[in-house]
Write an enzyme that holds these catalytic residues in place. Structure first.
Site, PDB file in Angstrom:
ATOM      1  N   VAL A  20       0.812  -1.213   0.000  1.00  0.00           N
ATOM      2  CA  VAL A  20       0.000   0.000   0.000  1.00  0.00           C
ATOM      3  C   VAL A  20       0.846   1.264   0.000  1.00  0.00           C
ATOM      4  O   VAL A  20       0.306   2.362  -0.186  1.00  0.00           O
ATOM      5  CB  VAL A  20      -0.951   0.023   1.223  1.00  0.00           C
ATOM      6  N   GLY A  21       2.141   1.149   0.203  1.00  0.00           N
ATOM      7  CA  GLY A  21       2.993   2.326   0.221  1.00  0.00           C
ATOM      8  C   GLY A  21       4.457   1.953   0.279  1.00  0.00           C
ATOM      9  O   GLY A  21       4.821   0.834   0.660  1.00  0.00           O
ATOM     10  N   GLY A  37      11.404   1.902   3.997  1.00  0.00           N
ATOM     11  CA  GLY A  37      10.830   0.575   3.861  1.00  0.00           C
ATOM     12  C   GLY A  37       9.562   0.594   3.033  1.00  0.00           C
ATOM     13  O   GLY A  37       9.184   1.609   2.437  1.00  0.00           O
ATOM     14  N   LYS A  65       5.208  -2.888   8.159  1.00  0.00           N
ATOM     15  CA  LYS A  65       6.292  -2.098   7.581  1.00  0.00           C
ATOM     16  C   LYS A  65       7.544  -2.970   7.545  1.00  0.00           C
ATOM     17  O   LYS A  65       8.062  -3.375   8.591  1.00  0.00           O
ATOM     18  CB  LYS A  65       6.544  -0.839   8.408  1.00  0.00           C
ATOM     19  N   ASP A  75      10.227  14.467  11.096  1.00  0.00           N
ATOM     20  CA  ASP A  75       9.890  14.179   9.694  1.00  0.00           C
ATOM     21  C   ASP A  75       8.385  14.289   9.500  1.00  0.00           C
ATOM     22  O   ASP A  75       7.779  13.498   8.782  1.00  0.00           O
ATOM     23  CB  ASP A  75      10.378  12.790   9.310  1.00  0.00           C
TER      24      ASP A  75
END
EC number: 2.7.11.1
Length: 714
Positions: free
Chosen positions: A444-445, A450, A467, A558
């Site tokens: 999904v991403g 990672g 993840k 971040d």
């Protein structure tokens, strides 16, 4: 009477041939010869056959008829007697030895013999022997040996592999004989030679050449080698493998003759090195009886470099410069494939190249290109060249130093003790069982740290987000465990929740987290035009999560739209804590994060803390309002402008209220000390304008369900 005289004459001739120089016994033999003649005369008169044997009591030699083609002699001589070689036309006296047995190195004492008659090829043989001896004496011998350098080795049996290579004469019928030897060596003692399965003979001498000749054939004919074969073998080394049960085959130039005269050079070499076990073949050929000890050094004759090996056989090669064995040495080097028996020394870190800058023209060409794309006025760049150097360092990885830059204090490395226990979160599960525990995985991403998947946990019967991050190097392991430890300590509704951790067979760390059905703030901002009430709702949820982090002395560092999750249930949560820092005991300084959301103090490489999250939070709200990050056309321009002038603001300020503008202005102060905190911002009037959760659920469902249908092709 004539026949009697003829036979008597023949008898005396034969007796002289057998007895040689025994002239002192001639008188006694003549009397016996007369008796023998009388017997033969009587035999002729009676017409009977001659006797089978005539016994000579003085010499005890058995004779046959004179017309016999081969005279076979069985001798039992007195000490004063000696053997005479019979001419080649009659017979040959041969000593045949088993080729698999070794002749004694010390020859037996021979009785004095007169010089034998010269063979047809004896003169040529003597010339070859003299030439071969001179060649062996004048040419250097290349010795290639496998030995163990450890003199205090506790093993009682240390194998030594040796390769003896004679240089090839350029004009003689000789070939290179490559010899590999194996011997057992006791500690602090001389090596003991093993049994030799080859036919050897000591060097021929003038007194015992005929008596010490050995042959594997039944003839003494000498075969000569051709000049073409000698020329062919001049520049090459021929190697043959000797079977334990078979005698070695000589090289090409020597293979046509195995007699003493044709193997004179081989006999010299064999007698000189008779204590070695001969094994002809390449250096890489293995023998059951020979094995090199691990860690044997290897010296290459080309550059005299030394290496050692644990797995493969290695040789110690010492080659004189007068012999050209480059081709053979290269082949041996390829066959050995030696590898170090100890780990190589750790490479020293490469010194970072620092480029000294005085003007804009001193920047490299790739940096010049980024400067032109940014469109920043040259006067502004010259005025803030130090900021430009920081920005270009972040974008290119190069290091720049101004000519008049004052020395800076070295950066301090801080290691938080609070988040060094992430390894304890690992669940002991076999890597092969992970695919059974989490089924129907779908990506999904993907980010810099990672890849994110969602899957169904067969154990918990729920959807999870996984993840996966590389977990190989020490630095990766520290960062990954640090992120897992931070998530494990965070317990807040606006921070994603950690379930467990695993390591798969590909050395990837799996961080299993709660699954949020929806998408990121970035995806929502591109798909929907939010009003101030919607933005106030998102701002309130994010500030609650930031307040929790800052109160616990953690800074995200971040924060951006891609690291904010929004679900169809109206939940807003912070994710991706890979750059999260503990500021309870440290004040970080280095530049990290994403360029468009980075705070000014971080770009200026100053010490920073929780205010950097407030700046990034405000840029995310501007991105939601403008539907894109500020100054998206150039990252260099965005960072340079933020560090020198601050944030730009709205694309269309007229669409937004003063309350919202004031709220953002408190977040985007250039000085971090003047920036508002999360706790202060939660009390701002703008937060009171936040939309209801039910309304946000409807909006987010429209956004993400529409995206799901579009991605599914409906």
């Amino acid at each position: 009477m004539k026949s009697i005289l003829k036979k008597a004459k023949h008898f005396f001739h034969t007796n002289e041939t057998v007895n040689g120089e025994n002239g002192g016994e001639k008188t006694a033999k003549e009397s016996e010869s007369q008796q023998h003649h009388q017997q033969q005369q009587q035999h002729d008169e009676n017409g009977a056959n001659p006797p089978d044997q005539g016994v000579d009591e003085a010499s005890n030699v058995s004779q046959s008829q004179p017309t016999t083609s081969a005279l076979q002699t069985s001798t039992s001589l007195q000490p004063s007697s000696s053997l005479h070689q019979i001419p080649q036309s009659q017979s040959s006296l041969e000593l045949t030895t088993n080729p698999t047995q070794q002749l004694p190195t010390t020859p037996t004492k021979q009785l004095p013999t007169p010089p034998p008659p010269q063979q047809p090829h004896s003169q040529q043989q003597q010339q070859q022997q003299q030439q071969s001896q001179s060649q062996l004496n004048n040419n250097d011998i290349s010795i290639s040996t496998n030995t163990n350098n450890t003199t205090n080795n506790t093993n009682n049996n240390n194998n030594i592999d040796s390769t003896l290579t004679t240089p090839v004469p350029s004009s003689e019928n000789l070939a290179t004989l490559s010899t590999s030897t194996t011997s057992e060596q006791q500690p602090n003692s001389q090596p003991t030679p093993n049994n030799t399965n080859t036919t050897t003979s000591p060097p021929p001498s003038s007194a015992s050449t005929s008596n010490l000749s050995t042959s594997t054939t039944t003839t003494t004919t000498t075969t000569t080698t051709t000049t073409a074969a000698a020329n062919e073998n001049t520049n090459t080394t021929q190697e043959q493998t000797v079977s334990p049960n078979k005698p070695p085959q000589p090289p090409n130039a020597l293979s046509q003759s195995t007699t003493s005269s044709s193997t004179s050079s081989t006999s010299l070499l064999s007698s000189t090195f008779s204590k070695f076990k001969i094994k002809l073949g390449s250096g890489s050929t293995k023998n059951k009886d020979s094995s090199s000890a691990p860690g044997t050094p290897h010296i290459n004759n080309n550059n005299n470099t030394v290496s050692s090996s644990n797995k493969n056989r290695s040789t110690l090669v010492i080659t004189p410069g007068s012999v050209n064995n480059n081709n053979n040495n290269q082949n041996n080097h390829k066959n050995n494939n030696t590898t170090p028996d100890h780990p190589p020394e750790e490479q020293k870190p490469v010194e970072k190249e620092v480029i000294t800058i005085a003007t804009l023209a001193d920047f490299p060409e790739d940096c010049q290109k980024l400067i032109r794309i940014s469109g920043i006025p040259e006067e502004k760049l010259i005025k803030n060249i130090q900021i430009l150097a920081y920005v270009l360092h972040f974008r290119t990885g190069r290091f720049f130093k101004l000519v008049d830059e004052p020395p800076r204090e070295p950066r301090k490395k801080f290691v938080s003790e609070r988040f060094n226990d992430g390894e304890k979160l690992l669940e002991p599960v076999e890597p092969a069982l992970l695919k059974k525990m989490y089924k129907d995985s779908d990506q999904v991403g993907k980010g810099g740290f990672g890849t994110v998947y969602f899957a169904k946990s067969t154990k918990e019967k729920r959807l999870v987000a996984i993840k996966k991050m590389p977990h190989v190097t020490k630095r990766q392991q520290q960062q990954n465990f640090r992120e897992a430890a931070i998530l494990a300590k965070c317990d807040h509704p606006n921070i994603v929740k950690l379930h467990t951790c695993h390591i798969d067979k590909d050395s990837n760390l799996w961080i299993v987290m709660e699954f949020m059905e929806g998408g990121t703030f970035e995806e929502a901002a591109k798909a929907w035009k939010f009003n101030e009430n919607n933005l106030a709702y998102v701002a309130k949820e994010l500030l609650k999560g930031l307040q929790y982090l800052h109160e616990n002395h953690m800074v995200h560092r971040d924060l951006k739209s891609a690291n904010i999750m929004m679900s169809v249930e109206g939940k807003v949560k912070l994710i991706d804590f890979g750059l999260c820092e503990d500021v309870a005991t440290s004040t970080p300084m280095h530049m990290v994060g994403s360029p468009f959301w980075m705070a000014p103090e971080m770009i200026q490489q100053k010490y920073h803390s929780t205010p950097v999250d407030i700046w990034s939070f405000a840029i995310s709200l501007l991105e939601m309002a403008n539907q894109r990050p500020p100054m998206m056309e150039s990252a260099v321009k965005a960072m340079f402008t933020v560090a020198t002038d601050g944030a730009t603001g709205f694309d269309d300020p007229a669409l937004w209220s003063d309350c919202f503008k004031d709220f953002l202005s408190l977040c985007l102060k250039q000085d971090p000390a003047e920036r508002a905190t999360a706790e202060e911002l939660l009390k701002h009037p703008f937060i009171k304008k936040a939309d209801s959760r039910d309304n946000m659920e409807n909006i987010l469902k429209k956004i993400f369900l529409t995206n799901s249908l579009m991605n599914s092709g409906f």
